[in-house]
Design a protein around this motif. Structure first.
Motif, short mmCIF file in Angstrom:
data_model
loop_
_atom_site.label_atom_id
_atom_site.label_comp_id
_atom_site.label_asym_id
_atom_site.label_seq_id
_atom_site.Cartn_x
_atom_site.Cartn_y
_atom_site.Cartn_z
N MET A 77 0.87 50.00 10.11
CA MET A 77 1.40 48.88 10.90
C MET A 77 0.75 48.78 12.28
SD MET A 77 5.32 48.52 9.76
CE MET A 77 5.51 47.02 10.70
N GLY A 78 0.00 49.80 12.67
CA GLY A 78 -0.77 49.65 13.91
C GLY A 78 -0.53 50.68 14.99
N PHE A 79 0.28 51.70 14.74
CA PHE A 79 0.44 52.73 15.78
C PHE A 79 -0.84 53.56 15.86
CE2 PHE A 79 4.91 51.74 15.29
CZ PHE A 79 5.32 51.74 16.62
N THR A 80 -1.41 53.62 17.05
CA THR A 80 -2.66 54.36 17.22
C THR A 80 -2.45 55.67 17.98
OG1 THR A 80 -3.07 53.08 19.21
CG2 THR A 80 -4.11 52.30 17.18
N GLU B 53 9.82 49.21 7.74
CA GLU B 53 8.94 48.14 8.20
C GLU B 53 9.58 47.27 9.28
OE1 GLU B 53 6.86 46.79 4.73
OE2 GLU B 53 6.13 45.05 5.88
N ALA B 54 10.85 46.90 9.08
CA ALA B 54 11.51 45.99 10.03
C ALA B 54 11.63 46.66 11.39
CB ALA B 54 12.89 45.61 9.51
N ASN C 247 4.10 52.05 22.13
CA ASN C 247 2.71 52.33 21.77
C ASN C 247 2.47 53.81 21.47
OD1 ASN C 247 2.83 53.40 24.33
ND2 ASN C 247 1.70 51.70 25.27
N ARG C 248 3.58 54.56 21.41
CA ARG C 248 3.45 55.98 21.05
C ARG C 248 4.68 56.34 20.24
NH1 ARG C 248 4.83 61.08 23.24
NH2 ARG C 248 3.26 62.63 22.68
N ALA D 168 6.54 57.73 6.05
CA ALA D 168 6.82 57.21 7.40
C ALA D 168 5.55 57.23 8.24
CB ALA D 168 7.92 58.03 8.06
N TYR D 169 4.82 58.34 8.15
CA TYR D 169 3.58 58.45 8.94
C TYR D 169 2.59 57.35 8.54
CZ TYR D 169 -0.54 60.25 11.18
OH TYR D 169 -1.66 60.35 11.98
#
Ligand code: SF4
Length: 372
Positions: A156-159, A108-109, A120-121, A149-150
């Motif tokens: 957390m917001g990775f699109t 998370e950190a 962003n990727r 992890a995925y």
């Protein structure tokens, strides 16, 4: 080098640290050197400042942190590095910022620091789910860890997440590979890379095979596994836009396309390669490989380099362009090679472009041999 170099709009940053050296890996990656990380980031910053003064840079369209294992850098160090890159270069507001992550060091950190720093990727090195194949590869992560992890990255917001998978692994059957593909597709990542395992000299896996401790993989099985990948991924809504890469529309890797289109890419860090061109000739150079030597050498980190004469540069651009499904506008001077490749069913002509056929994508090494 030419005084008329085209500007760099793509930046690669190499992070050479790994928790453990995987048995098949011949990347410039080292285990047991974590204590060098702060000095390494210092050195990267010095190299980047030096590069910005010395070479033409324009607004960066892509930044790629690869390795090694960039996700191993502690949150404060990666935050500092990402902040430095953004403060030093003009990073386009819509730039693609990729970070390669290992499931074991995705927490998370760190993920918060990546997002905060503009990543962003995420390219997640899953490689597989089958314990036996993972054991042959000497991967220290398992399916459950990869899944966590995925999901963490998604939550957390990775699109835009890419998942790496490896086939042609000893003991991996067609069915276990199919299962791997289906489990990855069920996550619904935006991008999937499927790599055929190669036994590179100098790796533990290469030695083991030479000693007869791991079996050969039947060529027919490799082709079956590639066919399975094509069928499953296409059915899952992915298109094969490069020899080993699949994406949902709009999620093709912009950074890797810069390589395949022979765009200038500046590579910073230990062992990183840079490619520059004036549009006719091209230059390639690379940094000293070992992290400690790199830290000592910076900012003069360059180990060696070469000039590619115009014919060689054109051949490379043709060969690399033919890795992509979109193909290339062929440079002049390769008519007989391309006619031969067309006769062999490896390329087609579409609206003045030369594009690889499915067979050409599968047998790209034959295209490379003919063109280079
Ligand atoms: S994590 Fe990746 S770079 Fe590091 S040793 Fe394993 S395969 Fe190589």
């Amino acid at each position: 080098m030419s005084a008329d170099l085209r500007s760099f709009r793509h930046l690669y940053v190499h992070i050479p640290f790994c928790k453990h050296k995987c048995g098949y890996c011949d990347f410039n990656a080292y285990a047991g050197m974590d204590r060098l990380m702060p000095d390494y980031v210092d050195a990267l910053e010095r190299e980047l400042l030096f590069a910005r003064e010395r070479y033409p840079f324009q607004q960066l369209e892509t930044v790629y942190l690869g390795g090694g294992t960039p996700s191993l850098l502690p949150a404060d160090l990666i935050a500092r590095l990402l902040g430095f890159i953004r403060a030093t270069f003009n990073v386009a507001p819509d730039a693609e910022l990729t970070l390669e992550a290992n499931p074991a060091s995705t927490d998370e950190a760190r993920a918060a620091a990546w997002l905060e720093g503009g990543v962003n990727r995420l390219s997640l090195g899953v490689q597989g789910f089958d314990p036996r194949a993972l054991a042959v590869l000497e991967r220290k992560t398992d399916a459950a860890q990869a899944g966590r992890a995925y999901q963490l990255a998604r939550t957390m917001g990775f699109t835009n997440i890419s998942v790496d998978l490896i086939y042609a692994v000893p003991y991996q059957s067609r069915d276990t590979w199919l299962d791997t593909l289906r489990r990855a597709i069920a996550w619904a990542p935006e991008h999937v890379s499927t790599y055929c395992l190669s036994f590179e000299e100098g790796t533990l896996l290469h030695r083991r095979r030479a000693q007869g401790r791991v079996p050969e993989v039947e060529t027919d099985l490799q082709w079956d596994q590639l066919d399975a990948a094509c069928a499953e991924l296409e059915a899952g809504g992915y298109h094969r836009y490069e020899v080993s890469n699949w994406a949902r529309p709009g999620f093709e890797s912009r950074h890797n396309q810069a390589y395949w289109r022979c765009r200038p890419v500046y590579g910073a860090g230990a062992g990183a390669h840079s490619y520059a061109t004036d549009g006719v000739a091209a230059w390639r150079w690379w940094n000293v490989a070992r992290p400690r030597d790199y830290i000592a050498a910076v900012p003069a980190a360059r180990a060696d380099g070469e000039e590619l004469a115009p014919r060689h540069a054109a051949a490379e651009s043709l060969m690399l362009g033919l890795r992509t499904a979109a193909g290339v506008n062929p440079p002049p001077g390769f008519e007989s090679e391309l006619a031969e490749l067309a006769r062999a069913g490896l390329v087609d002509r579409v609206d003045g472009r030369v594009v690889p056929t499915r067979r050409g994508l599968d047998l790209h090494n034959q295209i490379a041999l003919a063109v280079l």
